[in-house]
Design an enzyme around this catalytic site. Structure first.
Site, PDB file in Angstrom:
ATOM      1  N   LYS A   1       0.815  -1.219   0.000  1.00 18.00           N
ATOM      2  CA  LYS A   1       0.000   0.000   0.000  1.00 18.00           C
ATOM      3  C   LYS A   1       0.846   1.266   0.000  1.00 18.00           C
ATOM      4  O   LYS A   1       0.462   2.280  -0.587  1.00 18.00           O
ATOM      5  CB  LYS A   1      -0.957  -0.009   1.199  1.00 18.00           C
ATOM      6  CG  LYS A   1      -2.057  -1.063   1.073  1.00 18.00           C
ATOM      7  CD  LYS A   1      -3.078  -0.952   2.192  1.00 18.00           C
ATOM      8  CE  LYS A   1      -4.207  -1.955   1.983  1.00 18.00           C
ATOM      9  NZ  LYS A   1      -5.241  -1.870   3.038  1.00 18.00           N
TER      10      LYS A   1
ATOM     11  N   LYS B   1      -8.388  -9.530  -7.668  1.00 17.43           N
ATOM     12  CA  LYS B   1      -9.492  -9.691  -6.727  1.00 17.43           C
ATOM     13  C   LYS B   1     -10.589  -8.673  -6.996  1.00 17.43           C
ATOM     14  O   LYS B   1     -10.318  -7.547  -7.400  1.00 17.43           O
ATOM     15  CB  LYS B   1      -8.986  -9.507  -5.294  1.00 17.43           C
ATOM     16  CG  LYS B   1      -8.329 -10.730  -4.689  1.00 17.43           C
ATOM     17  CD  LYS B   1      -7.974 -10.509  -3.233  1.00 17.43           C
ATOM     18  CE  LYS B   1      -9.204 -10.427  -2.371  1.00 17.43           C
ATOM     19  NZ  LYS B   1      -8.893 -10.321  -0.922  1.00 17.43           N
TER      20      LYS B   1
ATOM     21  N   LYS C   1     -13.515  -3.004  -3.987  1.00 14.19           N
ATOM     22  CA  LYS C   1     -14.339  -1.801  -3.856  1.00 14.19           C
ATOM     23  C   LYS C   1     -13.694  -0.609  -4.551  1.00 14.19           C
ATOM     24  O   LYS C   1     -14.382   0.339  -4.932  1.00 14.19           O
ATOM     25  CB  LYS C   1     -14.532  -1.469  -2.366  1.00 14.19           C
ATOM     26  CG  LYS C   1     -15.392  -2.445  -1.611  1.00 14.19           C
ATOM     27  CD  LYS C   1     -15.601  -2.009  -0.174  1.00 14.19           C
ATOM     28  CE  LYS C   1     -14.498  -2.486   0.722  1.00 14.19           C
ATOM     29  NZ  LYS C   1     -14.769  -2.258   2.157  1.00 14.19           N
TER      30      LYS C   1
END
Length: 354
Positions: free
Chosen positions: A115, A217, A220
């Site tokens: 991240k 994956k 969102k």
């Protein structure tokens, strides 16, 4: 007390719309775990600040997660449903754990590396310390079991490391306070205050991938809404997304081996299997040799059948925010009472005056 009372804890971040992957990979498991377990389910709104500092509608996102929990079948009367920021003891214990944990432990976390990317010096301190707060979330209730996916296993191992170091560093204090339990970790006897948290992995977790790219994956944060089925999607949206889902020109194989090298086909078969509570082998026994023009309508019908009741109940709950707020408020009060009992012990063990 001669052993830790079993307690299941888990949480979901209020960032973006919940999708099919969240439901199949997490929330449906939460519902199953409440049978025979003491469960605490949390909307981890403090964690959401590491993903996005400023939110346009954080209250709405918190309520949406709570609505998904309840609409899916979690009983907020028998168990606890609340939002993390309503229980300040999470942050209090997280600070203590920040002092217990080592910087080297945090720097090894692969999720932080992913991240933060190359610009790690510009990443927030919260992103680096995220696992300390996650450990506090669980251990402020002395939780013993956590349902986890692959991306959280390393964080759970770190929670165990933090608990172990606290237990060892304060072992004599814990003994003097009369708050500990004799446990064995490996071959080492420890007089512990915090349990060694165990992962709960019940059968193969369905790994739901993007409808636009079977190698990624379902997320969102994907800019394309066609990549995911949101829990609030209506029948028309579900149908459109599955019809437009990426596939390849071949029909479905008769054996699971035939899905190798075909990520999009594998993903759609996996989704059908998870929704139907079947194995991929059973799905292919029914649809093997068929074209996607036959399989996709069947998948649409199944997805609508499973998700429509959840979607309808979520919408009903979201239309009555006072009811959701009352559930969260009640859950927060019950969670605070448990968390404060732990923190009173921890303050005594450390030696704080209060």
């Amino acid at each position: 007390m001669t052993e830790f009372k079993e307690l299941v804890f888990s949480g979901v971040q209020p960032t973006g719309n919940l999708h099919l992957g969240n439901y199949l990979g997490a929330i449906r498991k939460f519902v199953a775990l409440q049978e025979g377990n003491d469960c605490i389910y949390c909307v981890v709104d403090l964690h959401s600040l590491t993903a996005q500092l400023v939110h346009d509608d954080l209250p709405g996102q918190i309520r949406s997660i709570a609505a998904a929990f309840i609409a899916s079948g979690i009983d907020p009367k028998k168990h606890i449903v609340f939002n993390q920021s309503a229980v300040p003891q999470h942050a209090e214990l997280a600070w203590i754990f920040n002092c217990v944990a080592r910087i080297g432990w945090m720097n090894r976390m692969t999720q932080f590396k992913d991240k933060a990317g190359k610009d790690r010096e510009n990443a927030s301190l919260g992103l680096l310390a995220y696992p300390s707060l996650m450990a506090a979330d669980i251990l402020v209730y002395r939780g013993t079991h956590v349902p986890v996916g692959d991306d959280q296993k390393q964080h759970l191992e770190l929670a165990r490391d933090i608990a172990m170091k606290f237990n060892l560093d304060y072992q004599e204090h814990i003994r003097r306070a009369g708050r500990g339990i004799d446990i064995t970790v490996g071959d080492e006897p420890v007089h512990a205050y915090f349990p060694m948290v165990e992962p709960l992995i019940e059968g193969p977790a369905p790994r739901v991938m993007s409808l636009r790219d079977g190698t990624k994956k379902m997320s969102k944060s994907d800019p394309s809404d066609l990549s995911r089925i949101n829990l609030l999607d209506d029948e028309e949206a579900i149908s459109k997304k599955i019809r437009k889902a990426k596939t390849d020109p071949d029909g479905l194989p008769s054996e699971v081996e035939g899905l190798k090298g075909r990520p999009e086909a594998d993903n759609l078969v996996g989704i059908y299997a998870a929704l139907a509570d079947k194995t991929k082998t059973e799905v292919l026994a029914e649809f093997g040799g068929q074209q996607f023009s036959v399989f996709k309508p069947a998948l649409v019908a199944l997805a609508v059948q499973v998700l429509s009741p959840i979607t309808g109940e979520m919408r009903r709950l979201m239309d009555d925010t006072s009811h959701i707020d009352a559930i969260l408020r009640n859950g927060g009060e019950r969670a605070r009472a448990r968390a404060e009992a732990t923190m009173k012990d921890v303050r005594d063990i450390i030696g704080f005056l209060y």
